[in-house]
Design an enzyme around this catalytic site. Structure first.
Site: not given
Ligand code: NAD
Ligand code: GLY
Length: 352
Positions: A112, A134, A176, A214, A224, A228, A232, A235, A239, A252
């Site tokens: 939990r 998130k 971003e 942020k 949100e 918040r 987006n 976005h 999307h 992305h």
């Molecule tokens: P990712 O986590 O897939 O990382 C991108 C690539 O870089 C991967 O292959 C990873 O292994 C590699 N990598 C990571 N750190 C590294 C480093 N220091 N050196 C070399 N390689 C490295 O992608 P991302 O762009 O970090 O994140 C995208 C994800 O984040 C999506 O799933 C998206 O939905 C999510 N996201 C979440 C939020 C949120 O608020 N929670 C906001 C934006 C995006």
């Molecule tokens: N990436 C958008 C949010 O965190 O709300």
């Protein structure tokens, strides 16, 4: 540099975001690091050299968005039960946004809910995904459709990890940063126009500013229900682009860059942004090597895709649009013909 998140109204969820060299971290508890083989090979040694805990476990899941699913969550939870972690144990998300989102979600589910901290290693996760709680995974119906709002206990952002990040991934994170500058802070936008983000000191300052914006937004509206949603910006279009291209053509952040250009075209049409401002934003995106062009083959289909987005409510889409540079407007009542006219301008013959 430490940026606090103070939730409003006051709550026990407050935490700090440290932007600096990763400090030594001591936890008198059982800890599991969740990471992937790419990050582990590059940086796990550094993390381990900074960590002092009662009992340490490491869980690796395969690298990639394709593994951001319930199977990975089940895999992690199984491991945690195997390690006999208790309710006082803690997870460390060590990686990009994929690892952060899965780890946070797993932490929210295990017995939990147990504590977790974020140590983001991509630019996108440092300026966006690691902050704000998130968490979640994808399923066959779409991205991030399963999840929870679950805040970390702390976030440690060390820009040094970015030294090994492929350039394309680095640039995707810049989208971003431009996103929050355009919608919230004209000074920050000017700053991004004037600095070199490949310079380490300037990058650190620019990350701190994006995180401050942020953190402020999330503190005001964790779930949100209002401001918040401004995060987006770009976005809604992004999307659809990601979906049309099977999540394989654009990262992305790249799709967000194109989405920003499309949102700006709509904002210009509605008189919220002038052409000069739209050009300035597009130039900044291009300056960092982000894509800004996209050919829409079928305007009707692109438009219909808006309604599949989880952020569309009661069959109405709220567009986040810039109002000049540094301010925003949420518009829920835009005539469909106006939107389609803008999309038409990205039609095959007309796109640059
Ligand atoms: P990712 O986590 O897939 O990382 C991108 C690539 O870089 C991967 O292959 C990873 O292994 C590699 N990598 C990571 N750190 C590294 C480093 N220091 N050196 C070399 N390689 C490295 O992608 P991302 O762009 O970090 O994140 C995208 C994800 O984040 C999506 O799933 C998206 O939905 C999510 N996201 C979440 C939020 C949120 O608020 N929670 C906001 C934006 C995006
Ligand atoms: N990436 C958008 C949010 O965190 O709300």
């Amino acid at each position: 540099m430490i940026i606090p998140i103070h939730f409003q109204p006051k709550s026990s969820m407050d935490y700090e975001i440290t932007i600096d060299e990763l400090p030594c971290l001591r936890f008198d508890k059982r800890v599991a690091i969740i990471t992937n083989p790419t990050i582990a090979a590059l940086h796990l040694e550094t993390l381990l050299s900074k960590l002092e805990v009662r009992e340490l476990h490491i869980v690796e899941i395969p690298d990639g968005e394709a593994y951001k699913n319930m199977e990975s969550v089940e895999f992690i939870l199984d491991k945690l039960f195997g390690f006999k972690l208790d309710r006082k144990s803690m997870l460390i998300a060590f990686g990009g946004g994929v690892i952060g989102d899965i780890t946070g979600f797993s932490a929210s589910l295990y017995q939990r809910g147990i504590d977790f901290i974020q140590i983001p290693t991509t630019l996108l996760s440092q300026v966006d995904a690691s902050v704000g709680g998130k968490t979640g995974v994808n399923n066959k119906y779409g991205k991030n459709l399963i999840g929870s709002f679950y805040q970390p206990k702390a976030v440690y952002i060390d820009p040094k990890f970015l030294d090994t990040l492929p350039l394309r991934e680095f640039v995707a994170g810049i989208a971003e940063m431009i996103k929050v500058a355009v919608t919230f802070d004209a000074e920050y936008f000017k700053y991004l126009q004037s600095v070199d983000l490949h310079d380490k000191e300037m990058l650190k300052e620019a990350i701190a500013k994006a995180v401050t914006i942020k953190a402020d937004v999330v503190a005001k509206d964790e779930k949100e229900s209002g401001i918040r949603a401004v995060l987006n910006y770009g976005h809604t279009f992004a999307h659809v682009i990601e979906n049309e291209t099977n999540y394989s053509t654009y990262l992305h952040g790249e799709a967000v860059a194109i989405g920003i250009v499309m949102a700006n075209a709509l904002a210009c049409k509605l008189g919220l942004l002038d052409e000069h401002e739209a050009k300035q934003i597009k130039s900044l995106l291009k300056h960092y090597g982000l894509p800004t062009e996209y050919s829409i083959n079928d305007v009707e289909s692109f438009y219909e895709h808006f309604f599949l987005d989880k952020k569309s409510a009661n069959n109405a889409i709220t567009f986040v649009l810039p109002q000049g540079i540094g301010d925003f407007k949420l518009k829920a009542d835009i005539d469909s013909d106006v939107i389609k006219e803008v999309l038409q301008d990205f039609g095959e013959e007309k796109s640059e």
